[in-house]
Design an enzyme around this catalytic site. Structure first.
Site, PDB file in Angstrom:
ATOM      1  N   GLY A   8      32.166 -51.562  11.277  1.00 50.66           N
ATOM      2  CA  GLY A   8      32.848 -50.889  10.189  1.00 50.66           C
ATOM      3  C   GLY A   8      32.513 -49.415  10.168  1.00 50.66           C
ATOM      4  O   GLY A   8      31.663 -48.936  10.922  1.00 50.66           O
ATOM      5  N   SER A  11      28.902 -45.618   6.284  1.00 53.34           N
ATOM      6  CA  SER A  11      28.753 -45.744   4.828  1.00 53.34           C
ATOM      7  C   SER A  11      29.408 -46.998   4.245  1.00 53.34           C
ATOM      8  O   SER A  11      29.495 -47.138   3.032  1.00 53.34           O
ATOM      9  CB  SER A  11      29.276 -44.492   4.099  1.00 53.34           C
ATOM     10  OG  SER A  11      28.561 -43.352   4.535  1.00 53.34           O
ATOM     11  N   ALA A  12      29.827 -47.930   5.103  1.00 50.36           N
ATOM     12  CA  ALA A  12      30.422 -49.176   4.604  1.00 50.36           C
ATOM     13  C   ALA A  12      29.363 -50.166   4.117  1.00 50.36           C
ATOM     14  O   ALA A  12      29.708 -51.147   3.469  1.00 50.36           O
ATOM     15  CB  ALA A  12      31.284 -49.825   5.683  1.00 50.36           C
ATOM     16  N   GLY A  13      28.098 -49.924   4.439  1.00 47.86           N
ATOM     17  CA  GLY A  13      27.031 -50.808   3.982  1.00 47.86           C
ATOM     18  C   GLY A  13      26.493 -51.752   5.042  1.00 47.86           C
ATOM     19  O   GLY A  13      25.752 -52.683   4.725  1.00 47.86           O
ATOM     20  N   LYS A  14      26.830 -51.522   6.296  1.00 44.88           N
ATOM     21  CA  LYS A  14      26.429 -52.429   7.370  1.00 44.88           C
ATOM     22  C   LYS A  14      24.920 -52.565   7.499  1.00 44.88           C
ATOM     23  O   LYS A  14      24.411 -53.677   7.651  1.00 44.88           O
ATOM     24  CB  LYS A  14      27.023 -51.981   8.707  1.00 44.88           C
ATOM     25  CG  LYS A  14      28.529 -51.980   8.749  1.00 44.88           C
ATOM     26  CD  LYS A  14      29.078 -51.434  10.042  1.00 44.88           C
ATOM     27  CE  LYS A  14      28.523 -50.103  10.483  1.00 44.88           C
ATOM     28  NZ  LYS A  14      28.811 -48.966   9.594  1.00 44.88           N
ATOM     29  N   ASP A  35      22.697 -46.495  15.083  1.00 47.95           N
ATOM     30  CA  ASP A  35      21.719 -45.490  14.664  1.00 47.95           C
ATOM     31  C   ASP A  35      20.464 -45.539  15.533  1.00 47.95           C
ATOM     32  O   ASP A  35      19.843 -44.508  15.796  1.00 47.95           O
ATOM     33  CB  ASP A  35      21.354 -45.660  13.187  1.00 47.95           C
ATOM     34  CG  ASP A  35      22.503 -45.272  12.262  1.00 47.95           C
ATOM     35  OD1 ASP A  35      23.402 -44.523  12.701  1.00 47.95           O
ATOM     36  OD2 ASP A  35      22.506 -45.730  11.100  1.00 47.95           O
TER      37      ASP A  35
END
Length: 185
Positions: A8, A11-14, A35
């Protein structure tokens, strides 16, 4: 050899979902993602045409781009992740797949693994709010990724993080993942 692949926008929360999944999955699952790949890269190749850099795509939107060395690192990262998956009780991947070459690379790297694909969606206004609030992202990344990140992807489950907490979404994923693993056993 089971993999939960979260894909995703930034900033989608993955990452928060992946951390919540680690708390509830049995057996324990390792976690890695894009990351971690960026963190391995020498700082001198960040914002460098050989490594990783931001530019604008044909739509005029901000995109994360890579040079030859950056692509080689991403391909090495996918092979490292596959090795982790093959030698562990499970792996959670936190990724942002923005182009066919990366999608195909992941498919090749994980060909011997059982992969549970999860599309992580979030409404654009909420992505942009989170992006601003985080303070560690180039503003405009989420908008640039929004129309690209799910193109060509096929998912076993799609979730929406716009208003749901990471814990709630992780529970939803864990339940579907358990059903999926049961059908594959």
């Amino acid at each position: 050899m089971a993999v939960i692949f979260l894909n995703g926008c930034t900033s989608a929360g993955k990452t928060s979902i992946a951390q919540a999944l680690q708390e509830i999955l049995d057996p324990a699952h390792l976690r890695t993602g894009i990351d971690d790949a960026f963190a391995m890269f020498p700082r001198k190749l960040h914002n460098h045409p050989d490594g990783f850099f931001f530019d604008r795509d044909a739509r005029g939107e901000i995109r994360l781009n890579h040079g030859a060395v950056g692509l080689a690192l991403l391909q090495a990262h996918s092979r490292m992740a596959a090795a982790l998956a093959m030698r562990s009780s499970g792996l959670i991947l936190d990724e942002v797949v923005l182009e066919a070459v990366l999608r195909e690379d992941w498919q090749a790297a994980l060909a011997e693994c059982d992969v549970f694909m999860v599309g992580v969606h979030c409404a654009l206004p909420e992505l942009e709010r989170r992006e601003r609030e985080r303070g560690d992202r180039l503003i405009g990344q989420a908008r640039g990724q929004f129309d690209l990140v799910h193109v060509g992807m096929s998912y076993d489950l799609e979730v929406d993080t716009t208003s749901a907490t990471p814990t709630t979404v992780a529970a939803q994923i864990a339940e579907a993942y358990d059903r999926w693993r049961f059908t594959r056993a």
